[in-house]
Design a protein around this motif. Sequence first.
Motif, PDB file in Angstrom:
ATOM      1  N   LEU A   1       0.828  -1.205   0.000  1.00 30.35           N
ATOM      2  CA  LEU A   1       0.000   0.000   0.000  1.00 30.35           C
ATOM      3  C   LEU A   1       0.866   1.261   0.000  1.00 30.35           C
ATOM      4  O   LEU A   1       0.547   2.240  -0.678  1.00 30.35           O
ATOM      5  CB  LEU A   1      -0.952   0.003   1.194  1.00 30.35           C
ATOM      6  N   GLN A   2       1.967   1.230   0.725  1.00 35.81           N
ATOM      7  CA  GLN A   2       2.894   2.368   0.702  1.00 35.81           C
ATOM      8  C   GLN A   2       3.471   2.551  -0.699  1.00 35.81           C
ATOM      9  O   GLN A   2       3.598   3.676  -1.189  1.00 35.81           O
ATOM     10  CB  GLN A   2       4.016   2.170   1.718  1.00 35.81           C
ATOM     11  N   ASN A   3       3.813   1.454  -1.347  1.00 38.50           N
ATOM     12  CA  ASN A   3       4.358   1.513  -2.700  1.00 38.50           C
ATOM     13  C   ASN A   3       3.325   2.091  -3.667  1.00 38.50           C
ATOM     14  O   ASN A   3       3.641   2.930  -4.511  1.00 38.50           O
ATOM     15  CB  ASN A   3       4.807   0.122  -3.141  1.00 38.50           C
ATOM     16  N   TYR A   4       2.075   1.637  -3.552  1.00 38.27           N
ATOM     17  CA  TYR A   4       0.998   2.158  -4.385  1.00 38.27           C
ATOM     18  C   TYR A   4       0.801   3.653  -4.141  1.00 38.27           C
ATOM     19  O   TYR A   4       0.630   4.423  -5.084  1.00 38.27           O
ATOM     20  CB  TYR A   4      -0.294   1.387  -4.076  1.00 38.27           C
ATOM     21  N   THR A   5       0.864   4.069  -2.887  1.00 36.17           N
ATOM     22  CA  THR A   5       0.700   5.484  -2.537  1.00 36.17           C
ATOM     23  C   THR A   5       1.839   6.315  -3.122  1.00 36.17           C
ATOM     24  O   THR A   5       1.611   7.409  -3.635  1.00 36.17           O
ATOM     25  CB  THR A   5       0.625   5.648  -1.005  1.00 36.17           C
ATOM     26  N   ARG A   6       3.052   5.803  -3.083  1.00 37.49           N
ATOM     27  CA  ARG A   6       4.187   6.515  -3.691  1.00 37.49           C
ATOM     28  C   ARG A   6       3.986   6.660  -5.201  1.00 37.49           C
ATOM     29  O   ARG A   6       4.302   7.691  -5.790  1.00 37.49           O
ATOM     30  CB  ARG A   6       5.490   5.784  -3.397  1.00 37.49           C
ATOM     31  N   PHE A   7       3.457   5.609  -5.830  1.00 29.06           N
ATOM     32  CA  PHE A   7       3.169   5.674  -7.265  1.00 29.06           C
ATOM     33  C   PHE A   7       2.135   6.773  -7.550  1.00 29.06           C
ATOM     34  O   PHE A   7       2.311   7.577  -8.455  1.00 29.06           O
ATOM     35  CB  PHE A   7       2.652   4.314  -7.761  1.00 29.06           C
ATOM     36  N   LEU A   8       1.037   6.788  -6.789  1.00 36.26           N
ATOM     37  CA  LEU A   8       0.020   7.832  -6.973  1.00 36.26           C
ATOM     38  C   LEU A   8       0.602   9.221  -6.745  1.00 36.26           C
ATOM     39  O   LEU A   8       0.322  10.153  -7.490  1.00 36.26           O
ATOM     40  CB  LEU A   8      -1.163   7.617  -6.024  1.00 36.26           C
ATOM     41  N   TRP A   9       1.427   9.355  -5.714  1.00 39.08           N
ATOM     42  CA  TRP A   9       2.020  10.655  -5.403  1.00 39.08           C
ATOM     43  C   TRP A   9       2.919  11.108  -6.553  1.00 39.08           C
ATOM     44  O   TRP A   9       2.870  12.258  -6.968  1.00 39.08           O
ATOM     45  CB  TRP A   9       2.808  10.580  -4.100  1.00 39.08           C
ATOM     46  N   GLY A  10       3.691  10.200  -7.085  1.00 43.56           N
ATOM     47  CA  GLY A  10       4.578  10.540  -8.195  1.00 43.56           C
ATOM     48  C   GLY A  10       3.829  10.879  -9.480  1.00 43.56           C
ATOM     49  O   GLY A  10       4.354  11.568 -10.347  1.00 43.56           O
ATOM     50  N   ASN A  11       2.596  10.402  -9.597  1.00 46.11           N
ATOM     51  CA  ASN A  11       1.788  10.650 -10.793  1.00 46.11           C
ATOM     52  C   ASN A  11       0.578  11.528 -10.500  1.00 46.11           C
ATOM     53  O   ASN A  11      -0.393  11.522 -11.253  1.00 46.11           O
ATOM     54  CB  ASN A  11       1.323   9.313 -11.381  1.00 46.11           C
ATOM     55  N   ARG A  12       0.651  12.301  -9.438  1.00 44.00           N
ATOM     56  CA  ARG A  12      -0.521  13.077  -9.006  1.00 44.00           C
ATOM     57  C   ARG A  12      -0.978  14.099 -10.026  1.00 44.00           C
ATOM     58  O   ARG A  12      -2.150  14.443 -10.065  1.00 44.00           O
ATOM     59  CB  ARG A  12      -0.286  13.718  -7.646  1.00 44.00           C
ATOM     60  N   THR A  13      -0.087  14.589 -10.895  1.00 43.53           N
ATOM     61  CA  THR A  13      -0.521  15.558 -11.907  1.00 43.53           C
ATOM     62  C   THR A  13      -1.285  14.887 -13.038  1.00 43.53           C
ATOM     63  O   THR A  13      -1.932  15.560 -13.822  1.00 43.53           O
ATOM     64  CB  THR A  13       0.679  16.319 -12.506  1.00 43.53           C
ATOM     65  N   ASN A  14      -1.242  13.546 -13.102  1.00 43.33           N
ATOM     66  CA  ASN A  14      -1.937  12.826 -14.159  1.00 43.33           C
ATOM     67  C   ASN A  14      -3.273  12.251 -13.717  1.00 43.33           C
ATOM     68  O   ASN A  14      -3.958  11.628 -14.518  1.00 43.33           O
ATOM     69  CB  ASN A  14      -1.067  11.680 -14.680  1.00 43.33           C
ATOM     70  N   LEU A  15      -3.626  12.415 -12.451  1.00 41.41           N
ATOM     71  CA  LEU A  15      -4.902  11.881 -11.985  1.00 41.41           C
ATOM     72  C   LEU A  15      -6.019  12.570 -12.746  1.00 41.41           C
ATOM     73  O   LEU A  15      -6.002  13.774 -12.949  1.00 41.41           O
ATOM     74  CB  LEU A  15      -5.065  12.109 -10.473  1.00 41.41           C
ATOM     75  N   THR A  16      -7.012  11.794 -13.159  1.00 42.46           N
ATOM     76  CA  THR A  16      -8.084  12.380 -13.966  1.00 42.46           C
ATOM     77  C   THR A  16      -9.369  12.480 -13.173  1.00 42.46           C
ATOM     78  O   THR A  16      -9.392  13.058 -12.111  1.00 42.46           O
ATOM     79  CB  THR A  16      -8.274  11.588 -15.268  1.00 42.46           C
ATOM     80  N   LEU A  17     -10.443  11.957 -13.682  1.00 43.02           N
ATOM     81  CA  LEU A  17     -11.749  12.219 -13.089  1.00 43.02           C
ATOM     82  C   LEU A  17     -11.981  11.571 -11.728  1.00 43.02           C
ATOM     83  O   LEU A  17     -12.716  12.098 -10.922  1.00 43.02           O
ATOM     84  CB  LEU A  17     -12.850  11.768 -14.050  1.00 43.02           C
ATOM     85  N   ALA A  18     -11.413  10.429 -11.468  1.00 38.92           N
ATOM     86  CA  ALA A  18     -11.679   9.743 -10.211  1.00 38.92           C
ATOM     87  C   ALA A  18     -10.850  10.340  -9.083  1.00 38.92           C
ATOM     88  O   ALA A  18      -9.649  10.520  -9.212  1.00 38.92           O
ATOM     89  CB  ALA A  18     -11.360   8.270 -10.346  1.00 38.92           C
ATOM     90  N   SER A  19     -11.504  10.659  -7.985  1.00 38.45           N
ATOM     91  CA  SER A  19     -10.798  11.173  -6.814  1.00 38.45           C
ATOM     92  C   SER A  19     -10.164  10.008  -6.070  1.00 38.45           C
ATOM     93  O   SER A  19     -10.741   8.935  -5.983  1.00 38.45           O
ATOM     94  CB  SER A  19     -11.768  11.896  -5.882  1.00 38.45           C
ATOM     95  N   PRO A  20      -8.999  10.225  -5.474  1.00 36.21           N
ATOM     96  CA  PRO A  20      -8.397   9.167  -4.668  1.00 36.21           C
ATOM     97  C   PRO A  20      -9.306   8.835  -3.486  1.00 36.21           C
ATOM     98  O   PRO A  20      -9.984   9.708  -2.956  1.00 36.21           O
ATOM     99  CB  PRO A  20      -7.081   9.778  -4.194  1.00 36.21           C
ATOM    100  N   ALA A  21      -9.307   7.586  -3.070  1.00 32.68           N
ATOM    101  CA  ALA A  21     -10.156   7.144  -1.966  1.00 32.68           C
ATOM    102  C   ALA A  21      -9.747   7.816  -0.661  1.00 32.68           C
ATOM    103  O   ALA A  21      -8.563   8.088  -0.423  1.00 32.68           O
ATOM    104  CB  ALA A  21     -10.060   5.636  -1.840  1.00 32.68           C
ATOM    105  N   ALA A  22     -10.721   8.054   0.195  1.00 29.74           N
ATOM    106  CA  ALA A  22     -10.482   8.729   1.478  1.00 29.74           C
ATOM    107  C   ALA A  22      -9.545   7.917   2.361  1.00 29.74           C
ATOM    108  O   ALA A  22      -8.748   8.486   3.106  1.00 29.74           O
ATOM    109  CB  ALA A  22     -11.811   8.976   2.181  1.00 29.74           C
ATOM    110  N   TRP A  23      -9.597   6.576   2.262  1.00 32.71           N
ATOM    111  CA  TRP A  23      -8.740   5.755   3.114  1.00 32.71           C
ATOM    112  C   TRP A  23      -7.265   5.903   2.778  1.00 32.71           C
ATOM    113  O   TRP A  23      -6.400   5.498   3.541  1.00 32.71           O
ATOM    114  CB  TRP A  23      -9.157   4.288   3.076  1.00 32.71           C
TER     115      TRP A  23
END
Length: 188
Positions: A29-51
């Motif tokens: 989960l930490q690895n997945y979170t680091r991936f999302l953080w590194g690609n945060r400018t590419n996130l599109t319509l779906a908001s990241p989950a609150a958890w």
Amino acid sequence: KAEFKRIAEQNPRRWLGLPVGNAKASWALQNYTRFLWGNRTNLTLASPAAWLEPVVNDLFGPDARLPKPDLSYRWDPANRLHVHVYKALKPQLPGRPKFAKHGNTPMLKLAYWRKDLEAPAIWQNRVQNMAEKLDGYLLNNEFAHRKNLTSLKAVKALRKAFADQTTTLWRLAALCGTLYKSTKAVDA
């Protein structure tokens, strides 16, 4: 109730590696979170989950937040200008572009973006060409410059947007909204 809570909440939480109490999130989960953080400018319509928020805070600090994009008012298929910006740039988009998916696509991801591979003069010509093509495309598709604007001024503003690797398609469309107006009559 206790069994349902274990089946519906506790077991999935443990299986996914979500933090419980003061425990840290699992490595995966930490690895997945680091991936999302590194690609945060590419996130599109779906908001990241609150958890995911506590994991982001744990890894990147208490004020760190993943963006929660809301393109509905900024990237709208009912907006003619947005659709025409998309159509004009569609050949530059990666993959099989769909309108909704590409609102947050930054210029860096478009095919023309080769700044690091080209001489500065060639790069400037490429950016100028992109700006002129978009200006011409819009003028040929029932748009006109806003009052006191010329193609020279519009292209200058567009050139700046095309040269900025972080400019997204919705931001480019918003800029075009300040430069162009529709000449198409609205049915009453």
